[in-house]
Design a protein around this motif. Structure first.
Motif, PDB file in Angstrom:
ATOM      1  N   ASN A  36       0.824  -1.201   0.000  1.00 56.70           N
ATOM      2  CA  ASN A  36       0.000   0.000   0.000  1.00 56.70           C
ATOM      3  C   ASN A  36       0.864   1.259   0.000  1.00 56.70           C
ATOM      4  O   ASN A  36       0.600   2.198  -0.753  1.00 56.70           O
ATOM      5  CB  ASN A  36      -0.934  -0.018   1.205  1.00 56.70           C
ATOM      6  N   SER A  37       1.897   1.300   0.814  1.00 56.83           N
ATOM      7  CA  SER A  37       2.765   2.480   0.822  1.00 56.83           C
ATOM      8  C   SER A  37       3.514   2.605  -0.496  1.00 56.83           C
ATOM      9  O   SER A  37       3.724   3.717  -0.996  1.00 56.83           O
ATOM     10  CB  SER A  37       3.736   2.430   1.997  1.00 56.83           C
ATOM     11  N   TRP A  40       1.024   4.068  -3.071  1.00 53.67           N
ATOM     12  CA  TRP A  40       0.806   5.497  -2.859  1.00 53.67           C
ATOM     13  C   TRP A  40       2.044   6.302  -3.271  1.00 53.67           C
ATOM     14  O   TRP A  40       1.924   7.392  -3.834  1.00 53.67           O
ATOM     15  CB  TRP A  40       0.443   5.780  -1.409  1.00 53.67           C
ATOM     16  N   GLN A  43       2.098   6.417  -7.027  1.00 56.76           N
ATOM     17  CA  GLN A  43       1.075   7.328  -7.524  1.00 56.76           C
ATOM     18  C   GLN A  43       1.555   8.780  -7.405  1.00 56.76           C
ATOM     19  O   GLN A  43       1.336   9.577  -8.323  1.00 56.76           O
ATOM     20  CB  GLN A  43      -0.225   7.157  -6.752  1.00 56.76           C
ATOM     21  N   GLN A  44       2.196   9.120  -6.331  1.00 55.99           N
ATOM     22  CA  GLN A  44       2.669  10.486  -6.150  1.00 55.99           C
ATOM     23  C   GLN A  44       3.782  10.836  -7.132  1.00 55.99           C
ATOM     24  O   GLN A  44       3.904  11.987  -7.554  1.00 55.99           O
ATOM     25  CB  GLN A  44       3.166  10.703  -4.716  1.00 55.99           C
ATOM     26  N   TRP A  49      -3.766   7.255  -9.888  1.00 55.84           N
ATOM     27  CA  TRP A  49      -4.728   6.158  -9.901  1.00 55.84           C
ATOM     28  C   TRP A  49      -5.929   6.616  -9.080  1.00 55.84           C
ATOM     29  O   TRP A  49      -5.872   6.642  -7.849  1.00 55.84           O
ATOM     30  CB  TRP A  49      -4.090   4.900  -9.314  1.00 55.84           C
ATOM     31  N   LEU A  52      -7.282   4.423  -6.033  1.00 51.68           N
ATOM     32  CA  LEU A  52      -6.346   3.861  -5.059  1.00 51.68           C
ATOM     33  C   LEU A  52      -6.881   3.982  -3.635  1.00 51.68           C
ATOM     34  O   LEU A  52      -6.672   3.080  -2.826  1.00 51.68           O
ATOM     35  CB  LEU A  52      -4.972   4.534  -5.173  1.00 51.68           C
ATOM     36  N   SER A  53      -7.572   5.052  -3.333  1.00 53.15           N
ATOM     37  CA  SER A  53      -8.109   5.189  -1.976  1.00 53.15           C
ATOM     38  C   SER A  53      -9.168   4.116  -1.705  1.00 53.15           C
ATOM     39  O   SER A  53      -9.226   3.562  -0.597  1.00 53.15           O
ATOM     40  CB  SER A  53      -8.692   6.579  -1.760  1.00 53.15           C
ATOM     41  N   SER A  56      -7.252   0.865  -1.105  1.00 53.52           N
ATOM     42  CA  SER A  56      -6.614   0.866   0.218  1.00 53.52           C
ATOM     43  C   SER A  56      -7.642   0.682   1.329  1.00 53.52           C
ATOM     44  O   SER A  56      -7.403  -0.063   2.285  1.00 53.52           O
ATOM     45  CB  SER A  56      -5.857   2.172   0.444  1.00 53.52           C
TER      46      SER A  56
END
Length: 86
Positions: A36-37, A40, A43-44, A49, A52-53, A56
């Motif tokens: 998950n990290s 993220w 994505q940054q 995406w 993604l939230s 998660s």
């Protein structure tokens, strides 16, 4: 210090089964946090995406469900066992 099991690896032993469930949950939590990290972070840096939230949050919900399952299936300790462990 790593978790160690000092007893025999008998699948009929309820304490051993509970220990195995705890280890599986810890591996699940480690996979969740690492992937998950990483997603993220990725994505940054590059690729947005939009879902993604949701991904998660769903995985976190599954992780909490796994924790509830582990807690609900812990073996019941009798009074004799609790007195001998003190």
């Amino acid at each position: 210090m790593p978790i160690k099991w000092y007893g025999t690896s008998d699948n009929n032993n309820p304490t051993y089964k509970h220990f195995s469930r705890i280890v599986n949950f810890v591996l699940h939590a480690m996979a969740f946090s690492a992937l998950n990290s990483g997603l993220w972070f990725w994505q940054q840096i590059r690729h947005p995406w939009p879902h993604l939230s949701w991904f998660s949050e769903f995985w976190l919900l599954v992780l909490f469900g796994h924790l509830a399952l582990v807690i609900s299936q812990r073996p019941v300790q009798t009074k004799d066992e609790s007195e001998s462990s003190v």
